[in-house]
Structures are given as C-alpha cells and as structure tokens.
Design a protein around this motif. Structure first.
Motif, PDB file in Angstrom:
ATOM      1  N   UNK B 403      13.795 -19.877  14.662  1.00  0.00           N
ATOM      2  CA  UNK B 403      12.726 -20.982  14.613  1.00  0.00           C
ATOM      3  C   UNK B 403      11.508 -20.710  13.889  1.00  0.00           C
ATOM      4  N   UNK B 404      11.275 -19.562  12.929  1.00  0.00           N
ATOM      5  CA  UNK B 404      10.217 -19.102  12.276  1.00  0.00           C
ATOM      6  C   UNK B 404      10.433 -19.532  10.882  1.00  0.00           C
ATOM      7  N   UNK B 405       9.484 -19.652   9.996  1.00  0.00           N
ATOM      8  CA  UNK B 405       9.743 -19.918   8.509  1.00  0.00           C
ATOM      9  C   UNK B 405      10.053 -18.800   7.738  1.00  0.00           C
ATOM     10  N   UNK B 406      10.746 -18.986   6.566  1.00  0.00           N
ATOM     11  CA  UNK B 406      10.828 -17.839   5.662  1.00  0.00           C
ATOM     12  C   UNK B 406       9.587 -16.824   5.401  1.00  0.00           C
ATOM     13  N   UNK B 407       8.672 -17.594   5.001  1.00  0.00           N
ATOM     14  CA  UNK B 407       7.269 -16.941   4.659  1.00  0.00           C
ATOM     15  C   UNK B 407       7.033 -16.072   5.888  1.00  0.00           C
ATOM     16  N   UNK B 408       7.038 -16.492   7.181  1.00  0.00           N
ATOM     17  CA  UNK B 408       6.537 -15.586   8.213  1.00  0.00           C
ATOM     18  C   UNK B 408       7.395 -14.535   8.219  1.00  0.00           C
ATOM     19  N   UNK B 409       8.745 -14.579   7.818  1.00  0.00           N
ATOM     20  CA  UNK B 409       9.669 -13.496   7.886  1.00  0.00           C
ATOM     21  C   UNK B 409       9.284 -12.408   6.727  1.00  0.00           C
ATOM     22  N   UNK B 410       9.095 -13.210   5.569  1.00  0.00           N
ATOM     23  CA  UNK B 410       8.682 -12.060   4.581  1.00  0.00           C
ATOM     24  C   UNK B 410       7.520 -11.399   4.880  1.00  0.00           C
ATOM     25  N   UNK B 411       6.378 -11.832   5.679  1.00  0.00           N
ATOM     26  CA  UNK B 411       5.187 -11.466   6.083  1.00  0.00           C
ATOM     27  C   UNK B 411       5.678  -9.954   7.019  1.00  0.00           C
ATOM     28  N   UNK B 412       6.645 -10.330   7.940  1.00  0.00           N
ATOM     29  CA  UNK B 412       6.884  -9.527   8.786  1.00  0.00           C
ATOM     30  C   UNK B 412       7.494  -8.067   7.984  1.00  0.00           C
ATOM     31  N   UNK B 413       8.382  -8.432   6.837  1.00  0.00           N
ATOM     32  CA  UNK B 413       9.016  -7.348   6.325  1.00  0.00           C
ATOM     33  C   UNK B 413       8.025  -6.729   5.588  1.00  0.00           C
ATOM     34  N   UNK B 414       7.230  -7.360   4.993  1.00  0.00           N
ATOM     35  CA  UNK B 414       6.201  -6.480   4.158  1.00  0.00           C
ATOM     36  C   UNK B 414       5.205  -5.804   5.106  1.00  0.00           C
ATOM     37  N   UNK B 415       4.898  -6.254   6.151  1.00  0.00           N
ATOM     38  CA  UNK B 415       3.922  -5.518   7.125  1.00  0.00           C
ATOM     39  C   UNK B 415       4.755  -4.028   7.843  1.00  0.00           C
ATOM     40  N   UNK B 416       6.226  -4.362   7.927  1.00  0.00           N
ATOM     41  CA  UNK B 416       7.055  -3.366   8.106  1.00  0.00           C
ATOM     42  C   UNK B 416       7.062  -2.255   7.180  1.00  0.00           C
ATOM     43  N   UNK B 417       7.300  -2.702   5.877  1.00  0.00           N
ATOM     44  CA  UNK B 417       7.157  -1.924   4.881  1.00  0.00           C
ATOM     45  C   UNK B 417       6.112  -0.805   4.659  1.00  0.00           C
ATOM     46  N   UNK B 418       4.817  -1.879   4.752  1.00  0.00           N
ATOM     47  CA  UNK B 418       3.548  -0.948   4.713  1.00  0.00           C
ATOM     48  C   UNK B 418       3.727   0.018   5.946  1.00  0.00           C
ATOM     49  N   UNK B 419       4.167  -0.620   6.872  1.00  0.00           N
ATOM     50  CA  UNK B 419       3.827   0.475   8.253  1.00  0.00           C
ATOM     51  C   UNK B 419       4.696   1.836   7.906  1.00  0.00           C
ATOM     52  N   UNK B 420       5.971   1.614   7.486  1.00  0.00           N
ATOM     53  CA  UNK B 420       6.745   2.697   7.123  1.00  0.00           C
ATOM     54  C   UNK B 420       5.896   3.719   6.164  1.00  0.00           C
ATOM     55  N   UNK B 421       5.559   3.106   5.191  1.00  0.00           N
ATOM     56  CA  UNK B 421       4.669   3.993   4.177  1.00  0.00           C
ATOM     57  C   UNK B 421       3.834   4.669   4.996  1.00  0.00           C
ATOM     58  N   UNK B 422       2.937   4.322   5.866  1.00  0.00           N
ATOM     59  CA  UNK B 422       1.667   4.590   6.367  1.00  0.00           C
ATOM     60  C   UNK B 422       2.294   5.647   7.150  1.00  0.00           C
ATOM     61  N   UNK B 423       3.501   5.474   7.943  1.00  0.00           N
ATOM     62  CA  UNK B 423       3.939   6.453   8.972  1.00  0.00           C
ATOM     63  C   UNK B 423       4.363   7.809   8.064  1.00  0.00           C
ATOM     64  N   UNK B 424       4.928   7.443   7.022  1.00  0.00           N
ATOM     65  CA  UNK B 424       5.367   8.724   6.042  1.00  0.00           C
ATOM     66  C   UNK B 424       4.133   9.497   5.783  1.00  0.00           C
ATOM     67  N   UNK B 425       3.076   8.780   5.329  1.00  0.00           N
ATOM     68  CA  UNK B 425       1.906   9.494   5.181  1.00  0.00           C
ATOM     69  C   UNK B 425       1.386  10.390   5.935  1.00  0.00           C
ATOM     70  N   UNK B 426       1.495   9.891   7.432  1.00  0.00           N
ATOM     71  CA  UNK B 426       1.077  10.822   8.562  1.00  0.00           C
ATOM     72  C   UNK B 426       2.227  11.553   9.047  1.00  0.00           C
ATOM     73  N   UNK B 427       3.360  11.655   8.560  1.00  0.00           N
ATOM     74  CA  UNK B 427       4.582  12.400   9.425  1.00  0.00           C
ATOM     75  C   UNK B 427       4.150  13.705   9.988  1.00  0.00           C
ATOM     76  N   UNK B 428       3.034  14.376   9.446  1.00  0.00           N
ATOM     77  CA  UNK B 428       2.762  15.606  10.191  1.00  0.00           C
ATOM     78  C   UNK B 428       1.956  15.643  11.278  1.00  0.00           C
TER      79      UNK B 428
END
Lengths: 316, 443
Positions: B403-428
C-alpha cells in the motif's frame, strides 16, 4: 567609608537593609575563620568559598576569585587578614563591568537621543513590569516625559498591570488588546512618543524562557520594527534578572544577549535574603554593566547600581 | 554550559582503573566532581556537602563490577541517592472537606497565579471537582485581573473583592460563597511575599488560621539559587505547608533547588509546572529530576537496555555479512527489530545526553519504521536476499502489496544501497550498532 558619598543617605539605608542578611553571613563567617590568625590560610579560603557559593556566585567564578587571591598572596608573600578584605573587594570589583558613558544609568543625566528607547526583556516572573513602573517614576521625577508600551500581550492581565503603573506614575501607556502583535504595539508606542516629543520610551515585553527559540526570535522582530520609527532604537536593551535565581541566570544572559544585544542588567528582589551573586560572573563574562537594582515593591524601590557600594554592602 | 556528571567522572575515574573496589583515596577526587556538579545545579552548599558525604559512605567498599565501568557505577549511586532523597512515596493532594481548601504561597514571580489556574483546571477535569478560584493578592497591580483572565480561560469562576484590601476577609467570604454555590474545592491565590517580610508573613499565617486549608502549597521557581533553602524554611516554619510546587521546569535550569528544599523541609514535591499553557502541569518524577540535576540524559538505563536487548550472536553474524558485502534486507529487518525492542525511538534518543533537548520538537515515533517494514515484508525471500532483483514490475507488485507508492519504494532502495556502500567503507570497523556501543562505553 568615603565610598558612602556615592550614595545619598536614604538610598544607602535601603540597600543596607536589603542586604542586611548578607552582611551578617559573609563577614561574620569570614571573621570567624580569620580570628586569631595573621595570614590567609586554607581555612580562610575555604570559608571564602562557602561565602561566595552561598551567595550564588557560582563554582567557576568563585574558583577564579580564590585563585586570584591566592596569586596575590603568593606574590605579596604575606597578606594579613586585614588586607584580605581589600584584596577581595578589588578582585570582585574587577569582575563588574563599568557603566557605559553613552548610556548613563543616572535618571537625570542627559540622554544621547530622543526619544531614548529602552526595551525591557527577561524570563517569566523576574519583575519586568514592576521595574518599568519604577523606572518611569524616576525618569518622570527628573523632569523627563515618558511613554510606556505594553508589548506583553501574552500573559493574562499584563497590559492592565502596566496601565495601573502608568496611572500611578502619571505617564501614558500605549496598548492594544491581549494577544495583539507585540511588534505592532512597540511600533505604535514609538510613533506616539515621537509625535509627542517624548524623552524616554520603555517597552515591556512578555516573559519568555530563553530556551524557547520562537519567542526569542520575536524579540528580534520587535527590535526591527521599532527601527522603522526610530532608527537608533532600542538605545538600551535592559535584561531583568531575578536576584534569587541561581546559575541559570548565566544561560539567560547568554541567550538574551544572542537574541537582542542586551546592553544593561537590572537585578530585582534584592530586598530578600538572596544575594544575587551570579551577577558577578555574568557581568564579567558578557561585559554588560548592571544598571539598576530592585529593592522592593514600592515606586521608589529602584536604585542606580553602584559597583563599589554593592560590593561594600555584600562583603562588609 | 556545564559538563554533565558522567563527562566529569570519566576524568576523575582514571584513577580508579585497575582497582577492584572504591576506596577512600580513589573516591576523593570523584566526590569533588559530584559536589561541583551539584553546586552548578544550584543545590545548596551545605546540602551538597551532606549529600556527598552520604554518597561516599555508600560507595566505599563497593565492588566495581566487571560489567559496568566504575564511573558509571558511581553515577548510578549518585543518581539513585538523589532520586531516593527527592522521592519517597507519592503523596496525593488532600481534597477532603466541603469545600476542600487549597492555599497557595510563595515569593513574587514564582508562578502562583498561573499554577492556581492549572491546578483548578486539572482537578476539574481529572477529579470532577467544581472549583472556585479566590483572588487574595490585593497588592500587585492587576493581580486580580490576571486571575480573572486565567479563570475565563479554564471556565472556572473567580471570587474577588476589588475594593477590599483585606485578604483574610476575602478568603473567608470566598468560602461562604463556595458553600452557597456548591463548590467542593476552593483554591486561594495569594500575593507574593518575601520570607523576611514580617507583616506579609503574618498576613498569610492569618489567612491560614481563618480558612483552615486542607492543603497549603509552597510554589517555587525551579531556577532559584542558594536562597531556596532560607525561603522554604521560613515559609515552612510559618505555615507548615503540605507540599511543594516547582515551576518553570520547561526552561533549561538544572533545578537543584528541588533537592535543597526537600532536604531542608522534608515536604514532598507534589507538582511541577512545565509551561504557560493551562495544561502544563505534571506530577513530580524524582528519577527525571535526578537526571536533570546531574545534567545528563538517562544514560544508565540506556546502557542497561542496550545490553539486555542486544544479541551478540546476531551482531557477529551481521558484521560478517557486511564484511563479505552480503548485507541484505533480511539483516536490515533484524536490525530494525533489535532497535525496536529497546523501546520508543524518541525515548531512546532522549536518554542520550545532549540529544534529548534537540529531539524535543522533532516528530519521531515508533511509526518511523512502519513504512519501511511493510515494504520489506511485501518482498519475496529472493528479493530480500538479493535486492538487485527488484525491477520495475517487481516494484509495482511490492507497492500493491504494502500500500505504498513506487517512489517510496525507490527511496528505500536508494537508502539501502547508500547504506550498503557506507557499510562497505567501514567494514573494518565492525557494525554500526557495535560502534555506537563502543562510543557509549568510552564516555
């Protein structure tokens, strides 16, 4: 005491009465620690610490004063307890910022511009309106025409309270209804005062806790609007502090200074047992002079602050 | 402006490192800091001294547990002792009598009139009372008007005699009026007075004798400094009041006066005032006041809760996955669950010193996660494990499912991929929660 000549006799008496409790405690205690000794030792300094802290001077300022006294003792090798009194007074005096000559606190002094606009600010319940009533009385007594602006449109019956003072003192009060825009009341007041060639305008504002951002911003707006009528306004921003307030007064001074360029302080309710010692640190840190002290609810119970007299009354 | 107690103690407790128990020597420096914190909070000089002596007695010989840092233990001792002293069992306001009479007392500007209104309003709505407010301040200009305006705001009648200068008579007449009109509660607002003003103190004592109130409340500004003890003592000697009201707690004062007054007169703090609105009244919470006096959020219980809820095993697993760049929506979801287990987000945030004030006006609640959760729950297991799968038509399906809109899903996916990048950066540096915890315990 030659310093007495700074005050007229009746004034001195009120201040002495007001600070009577202080006198007993401060030097009574210090004298006890000092008795039978010929030099300043730790016990004397401990006593001094207690005296200053219980006067609301605050830990930091107290430690600074004591440190400076210790330095003097070290430098001058031997400091008798007679000299301690003198050293202490000097050190405390140096904390109190001197009055600014452009903004005289003496009611009868010639004012640098006309109308001379004073905006009065402070947290709730410190005595802003009462101080304004007393100020208006003093200015009028010294032959100046005064206008009051009831820009506290928020607190219940604040307008009525100022109007009552206006009637008592015999000066006009410009007002609108409760809930009106305070900046608009200030604008009206300045316009009337200018048209009628008033010498002094005093603007009352609603009490506001300094951590309420929106209310603090409102002060800036009042100031800006006033400048449309009198470009130099406000010539004075008077921050009223309750003499019984503790260390939070620091934070009040800090936030109000940020919002409105506070130029002077008034300390109220010094006729009680509170000592108002926090003002030492405030005046020193923010370089703002104390101009007036409130010593009662009567129309005459406002005095021009005298640094030396204050310290004498505090420490003698 | 002031450092909070834990920050201070961290310094002085360096001495304690490597020692198993708290001893006379290693506690001295610490107690100095405790005392300074209390004085900065305007706790009375003598009260602060007695307090630190008590804390010392409690702390000596105590085992420094391995699980908790000695400074935290010390903070806890200080905090608990503060709360104990200010608290005790909550005493309710006495409303017996017909009518029940409450007499307000206090210094000028402490907030008696505003509080009278708040109390009338609260007892009217929560206890079904029919209050009458009485204006006995015949001195301050417009004081009667002020109470009248307050009365109008809350729709409670106000008894006044504008031409009378005799508050005792006014109070007596008000009670007669209350009886006639069937009011079961009378709240008498009085003029502010200094404790050393003999005439005025005699006057309020005379009002007390005349109306025999069930409850006398002493109203005091929370910003009051060292003089709070003198004033409270004087008022108590004259009136033997039943409770204390602390006003203006919506400011940023530490409010040490609460401890001073409680210690000196041993009367319960019954209410607090937290703003200018008529609803801004609350019961007194000793725990919160203790935090406030020490200038800290409730870091103790935050640490406790984090330790309780934090699953070490889970954390290790996630941290491994991040290192291998396998952090997926399943892991994300389980992290959210862990945070949620710890409680309301806003509460949690407010427990972090310094953050509480910042968060006050931020609209943040548990619902912050609801949208995110529902989107993730509408994904297939394959999508959760491998977010790259999610294409346009899958997004449409997920959107329909949650029941959410596609833009909301896009936003979450974007945030998630940013988060993954960030996590990789601090993986140590291990996972974010653990980092936070490390930071926490370093304090």
């Amino acid at each position: 005491m030659g310093i007495l000549s700074f005050f007229q006799k009746d004034k001195k008496e009120t201040l002495d009465q007001g600070l009577a409790k202080t006198k007993e405690s401060v030097f009574g205690k210090l004298a006890r620690a000092v008795v039978g000794k010929s030099k300043v030792d730790d016990e004397v300094l401990d006593r001094l610490e207690e005296v200053l802290i219980t006067s609301d001077v605050g830990v930091e300022t107290t430690l600074r004063i004591i440190e400076r006294i210790e330095q003097r003792v070290a430098r001058d090798k031997y400091v008798g307890t007679d000299e301690l009194n003198k050293v202490l007074k000097e050190e405390v005096l140096s904390l109190l910022t001197e009055d600014n000559a452009e903004n005289p606190s003496d009611y009868s002094a010639e004012l640098p511009s006309s109308p001379y606009v004073i905006m009065v600010v402070g947290v709730n319940g410190v005595g802003k309106t009462t101080t304004i009533g007393k100020l208006a009385y003093q200015f009028k007594k010294s032959g100046k025409s005064v206008y009051l602006g009831a820009a506290d449109t928020f607190r219940a019956a604040a307008v009525e309270q100022l109007v009552a003072w206006g009637e008592r003192v015999g000066v006009p009060v410009i007002k609108q209804k409760m809930g009106a825009d305070p900046a608009s009341v200030a604008f009206d007041t300045l316009t009337s005062a200018k048209t009628n060639n008033a010498d002094v305008v005093i603007i009352d504002t609603a009490g506001r806790l300094h951590n309420k951002v929106n209310l603090m911003n409102e002060l800036t707006k009042i100031k800006n609007v006033m400048r449309k009528v009198v470009p130099t306004a406000p010539n004075e921003v008077l921050l009223v502090l309750d003499g019984s307030t503790g260390q939070n007064a620091f934070e009040q001074a800090k936030q109000f200074t940020k919002a409105t360029d506070v130029s002077a302080l008034a300390i109220t309710k010094l006729d009680g047992t509170a000592k108002g010692g926090v003002v030492l640190g405030i005046s020193d840190q923010f370089k703002i002079p104390v101009k007036y002290i409130g010593l009662g609810e009567g129309v005459e119970d406002l005095q021009v602050f005298d640094r030396k007299e204050f310290i004498n009354s505090l420490l003698d | 402006m002031f450092e909070n107690l834990s920050e201070r103690l961290e310094r002085s407790f360096k001495i304690l490192k490597g020692q198993g128990t708290i001893t006379e020597i290693n506690v001295a420096e610490t107690l100095k800091d405790v005392r300074k914190a209390l004085l900065d909070a305007d706790v009375n000089y003598k009260v602060a001294k007695t307090f630190t002596d008590d804390v010392k007695a409690k702390a000596l010989g105590m085992n420094v547990l391995n699980a908790i840092k000695p400074n935290e233990l010390m903070v806890k001792i200080v905090h608990d002792e503060l709360a104990r002293l200010m608290g005790g069992t909550h005493e309710d306001i006495n409303l017996k009598g017909s009518p029940a009479v409450i007499l307000m007392s206090g210094l000028q500007g402490s907030g008696k009139t505003t509080f009278s209104g708040k109390l009338a309003n609260m007892l009217k709505h929560k206890r079904g009372k029919n209050p009458l407010l009485v204006a006995c301040d015949v001195y301050r200009p417009a004081a009667i008007d002020q109470l009248k305006v307050v009365g109008e705001q809350i729709n409670v009648p106000v008894y006044s005699e504008p031409d009378s200068k005799n508050p005792i008579k006014i109070a007596e007449n008000a009670i007669k009026q209350a009886k006639r009109n069937g009011h079961d509660l009378v709240i008498i607002d009085t003029a502010g007075r200094l404790a050393i003003d003999e005439q005025m103190m005699a006057e309020i004592a005379a009002i007390k004798d005349a109306v025999k109130p069930q409850e006398i409340l002493f109203v005091v500004d929370a910003m009051t400094g060292q003089d709070a003890v003198n004033t409270a003592k004087e008022f108590n000697e004259r009136l033997n009041f039943d409770g204390v009201v602390l006003t203006k707690l919506d400011g940023d004062t530490r409010g040490g006066a609460a401890l001073s007054i409680r210690t000196v007169v041993d009367k319960p703090i019954k209410f607090i005032g937290t703003g200018e609105k008529m609803e801004a009244i609350d019961l007194f919470h000793p725990e919160r006041m203790a935090d406030r006096i020490l200038g800290m959020g409730d870091i103790v219980s935050l640490v406790e809760r984090a330790q309780e809820q934090y699953d070490e095993e889970e954390a290790r697993k996630i941290s491994k996955k991040i290192a291998k760049n396998q952090f997926d929506f399943n892991d994300f979801m389980s992290q959210i669950q862990q945070i949620k287990k710890m409680g309301n987000i806003k509460d949690l945030a407010s427990m972090i010193p310094g953050v509480g004030k910042m968060m006050k006006n931020v609209d943040l609640d548990d619902n912050s996660f609801v949208g995110v959760e529902s989107i993730i729950q509408s994904m297939t297991p394959a999508e959760r494990a491998n977010p790259q799968l999610i294409n346009g038509s899958r997004k449409n399906r997920i959107a329909k499912g949650c029941g959410r809109s596609v833009p909301e899903i896009n936003r979450l996916l974007k945030q998630f991929s940013d988060m993954q990048k960030m996590m990789r950066a601090m993986q140590n540096q291990s996972n974010p929660l653990r980092m936070m915890r490390k930071k926490q315990s370093r304090r």
